[in-house]
Design a protein around this motif. Structure first.
Motif, mmCIF file in Angstrom:
data_model
loop_
_atom_site.group_PDB
_atom_site.id
_atom_site.type_symbol
_atom_site.label_atom_id
_atom_site.label_comp_id
_atom_site.label_asym_id
_atom_site.label_seq_id
_atom_site.Cartn_x
_atom_site.Cartn_y
_atom_site.Cartn_z
ATOM 1 N N THR A 105 34.166 -9.405 13.977
ATOM 2 C CA THR A 105 34.445 -7.945 14.055
ATOM 3 C C THR A 105 34.813 -7.339 12.611
ATOM 4 N N SER A 106 34.187 -6.071 12.523
ATOM 5 C CA SER A 106 34.298 -5.396 11.045
ATOM 6 C C SER A 106 35.471 -4.656 11.091
ATOM 7 N N ALA B 159 25.058 -10.145 -2.352
ATOM 8 C CA ALA B 159 24.895 -11.255 -1.835
ATOM 9 C C ALA B 159 25.954 -11.554 -0.808
ATOM 10 N N ARG B 160 25.995 -12.109 0.410
ATOM 11 C CA ARG B 160 27.004 -12.386 1.256
ATOM 12 C C ARG B 160 27.529 -13.893 1.599
ATOM 13 N N THR B 161 28.619 -14.202 1.756
ATOM 14 C CA THR B 161 28.943 -15.472 1.918
ATOM 15 C C THR B 161 29.970 -15.407 3.076
ATOM 16 N N LEU B 162 30.044 -16.518 4.146
ATOM 17 C CA LEU B 162 30.582 -16.808 5.027
ATOM 18 C C LEU B 162 31.868 -17.882 4.916
ATOM 19 N N GLU B 163 33.034 -17.441 4.711
ATOM 20 C CA GLU B 163 34.397 -18.258 4.336
ATOM 21 C C GLU B 163 35.042 -18.775 5.523
ATOM 22 N N VAL B 164 34.993 -20.016 5.794
ATOM 23 C CA VAL B 164 35.557 -20.622 7.048
ATOM 24 C C VAL B 164 36.494 -21.538 6.859
ATOM 25 N N LEU C 67 34.027 -7.938 -1.362
ATOM 26 C CA LEU C 67 34.433 -7.221 -0.200
ATOM 27 C C LEU C 67 34.347 -7.469 0.964
ATOM 28 N N PRO C 68 35.604 -7.706 1.970
ATOM 29 C CA PRO C 68 35.085 -8.177 3.285
ATOM 30 C C PRO C 68 34.558 -7.256 4.184
ATOM 31 N N LEU C 69 33.369 -7.912 4.848
ATOM 32 C CA LEU C 69 32.583 -7.115 5.678
ATOM 33 C C LEU C 69 32.929 -7.416 7.257
ATOM 34 N N ALA C 70 33.486 -8.512 7.622
ATOM 35 C CA ALA C 70 33.830 -8.937 9.035
ATOM 36 C C ALA C 70 34.591 -10.181 9.076
ATOM 37 N N GLU C 71 35.481 -10.176 10.077
ATOM 38 C CA GLU C 71 36.566 -11.234 10.145
ATOM 39 C C GLU C 71 36.553 -11.929 11.630
ATOM 40 N N ALA C 72 36.875 -13.054 11.641
ATOM 41 C CA ALA C 72 37.034 -13.697 13.289
ATOM 42 C C ALA C 72 37.961 -14.748 13.167
ATOM 43 N N GLN C 73 38.696 -14.756 14.219
ATOM 44 C CA GLN C 73 39.669 -15.807 14.592
ATOM 45 C C GLN C 73 38.914 -17.081 15.433
ATOM 46 N N LEU C 74 39.098 -17.955 14.854
ATOM 47 C CA LEU C 74 38.111 -19.207 15.582
ATOM 48 C C LEU C 74 39.339 -20.110 16.320
ATOM 49 N N THR C 75 38.830 -20.228 17.688
ATOM 50 C CA THR C 75 39.765 -20.817 18.746
ATOM 51 C C THR C 75 39.211 -22.116 19.059
ATOM 52 N N ALA D 30 41.843 -27.695 17.143
ATOM 53 C CA ALA D 30 41.830 -26.946 15.897
ATOM 54 C C ALA D 30 41.683 -25.644 15.989
ATOM 55 N N THR D 31 42.327 -24.752 15.218
ATOM 56 C CA THR D 31 42.269 -23.435 15.145
ATOM 57 C C THR D 31 41.608 -23.041 13.731
ATOM 58 N N GLY D 32 41.556 -21.666 13.517
ATOM 59 C CA GLY D 32 40.853 -21.252 12.019
ATOM 60 C C GLY D 32 40.469 -19.918 11.892
ATOM 61 N N SER D 33 39.918 -19.714 10.980
ATOM 62 C CA SER D 33 39.376 -18.425 10.823
ATOM 63 C C SER D 33 38.278 -18.229 9.904
ATOM 64 N N ALA D 34 37.511 -17.159 10.245
ATOM 65 C CA ALA D 34 35.872 -16.762 9.231
ATOM 66 C C ALA D 34 36.125 -15.647 8.972
ATOM 67 N N ARG D 35 35.455 -15.136 7.714
ATOM 68 C CA ARG D 35 35.138 -13.942 7.142
ATOM 69 C C ARG D 35 33.871 -13.918 6.484
ATOM 70 N N VAL D 36 33.182 -12.884 6.320
ATOM 71 C CA VAL D 36 31.764 -12.610 5.512
ATOM 72 C C VAL D 36 32.379 -11.583 4.652
ATOM 73 N N VAL D 37 32.132 -12.032 3.308
ATOM 74 C CA VAL D 37 32.514 -11.191 2.027
ATOM 75 C C VAL D 37 31.093 -10.925 1.591
ATOM 76 N N GLU D 38 31.045 -9.543 0.492
ATOM 77 C CA GLU D 38 29.970 -9.170 0.030
ATOM 78 C C GLU D 38 30.291 -8.897 -1.512
ATOM 79 N N ALA D 39 29.292 -9.796 -2.385
ATOM 80 C CA ALA D 39 29.564 -9.646 -3.765
ATOM 81 C C ALA D 39 29.251 -8.410 -4.306
ATOM 82 N N GLN D 40 29.164 -7.960 -5.410
ATOM 83 C CA GLN D 40 28.598 -6.795 -6.227
ATOM 84 C C GLN D 40 27.170 -6.805 -6.184
ATOM 85 N N ASP D 41 26.400 -7.787 -6.285
ATOM 86 C CA ASP D 41 24.984 -7.947 -6.256
ATOM 87 C C ASP D 41 24.629 -7.915 -4.752
#
Length: 278
Positions: free
Chosen positions: A277-278, A198-203, A170-178, A185-196
């Motif tokens: 931002t969530s 655990a949180r990960t940041l995807e960049v 489940l996504p918890l928060a997202e960001a646009q990278l400038t 370079a540009t990009g994006s990032a989001r924090v997702v939470e697994a069922q257990d």
């Protein structure tokens, strides 16, 4: 690593020559998607084989009556197309063909007795395909009855696959990278939470502009505190968020250009930055 969505997996499974090099490369690197792809391929292969009709029961006439009534069919197709098969108690191979009193489309030639069964191929011109079908009822189209049976199998197995597919984080928060300073370079990032939990940041970045190496950070709003999540050696990366770390206290995602000097501190040279931002 983001997984392929069900539509991409279905297209790859249905069409051997589907031109999607990125997705096929992903299948070689992701065991989870490769397993789901293999299950879909087994389903497609099963549908392509000639069905064994010797064990199929013949539905009663009330089934065709219901179909005829719900679809508002004409009186010319009032008779149950499987009535003759019902006297034998099972479906012969010919029962999966359209009723004999319905003429096939005049613009489709009958297949040769020796012609091999063609492989499924993706449509090349949707406008031509729609024009060819326009004005014809579904029961008048060549192969509709067999396709309907195959579709039922695919839908049933697809439902089982969807129920057993691991739940997506489940996504918890997202960001646009400038970009900062002289970078582009540009990009994006989001924090997702697994069922257990655990949180990960995807960049994801459009390109790697580091002169040394890229390092990913979470930083406090006043830039006084920061936490390093790890080195990013490609355009994408997934990083574990420390348990107990409050994202509201470290909402800034920062990718820095770090020199290979053995100093673990931030170099003060940021390539991109954005606020979660969530």
């Amino acid at each position: 690593m983001p997984h392929l969505d069900p539509e991409e997996l279905s297209l790859l499974a249905l069409y051997d020559d589907w031109d999607d090099a990125v997705s096929r490369m992903h299948l070689e690197e992701c065991p989870a998607c490769a397993s789901e792809f293999a299950a879909l391929r087994r389903t497609v292969d099963a549908v392509k084989t000639t069905p064994d009709t010797s064990r199929l029961s013949v539905p009663g006439p009330q089934v065709w009556d219901g179909i005829h009534r719900e679809l508002g069919l004409s009186a010319s197709v009032r008779e149950d197309p499987l009535a003759a098969a019902g006297q034998q108690g099972h479906l012969p191979p010919s029962a999966i063909a359209p009723p004999s009193n319905i003429a096939p489309p005049s613009n489709i030639a009958p297949p040769s007795a020796t012609a091999p069964t063609p492989a499924i191929a993706p449509p090349t011109d949707l406008s031509q395909a729609r024009a060819a079908r326009k004005g014809r009822a579904w029961w008048q189209r060549s192969g509709t009855w067999l396709v309907a049976a195959a579709a039922a199998v695919v839908v049933a197995l697809g439902g089982i696959w969807a129920l057993n597919r691991p739940a997506q984080p489940l996504p918890l928060a997202e960001a646009q990278l400038t970009p900062l300073a002289s970078f582009s370079a540009t990009g994006s990032a989001r924090v997702v939470e697994a069922q257990d939990g655990a949180r990960t940041l995807e960049v994801q970045l459009s390109k790697d502009e580091a002169q040394g190496y890229q390092e990913v950070w979470l930083i406090a709003p006043d830039l006084s505190r920061l936490v390093s999540l790890g080195v990013m050696n490609a355009d994408t990366g997934t990083f574990q968020v420390p348990a107990g770390l409050e994202l509201s206290e470290y909402p800034i995602v920062d990718v820095s250009d770090e020199p290979v000097d053995g100093n673990p501190a931030h170099s003060s040279v940021s390539i991109v930055r954005g606020t979660l931002t969530s």
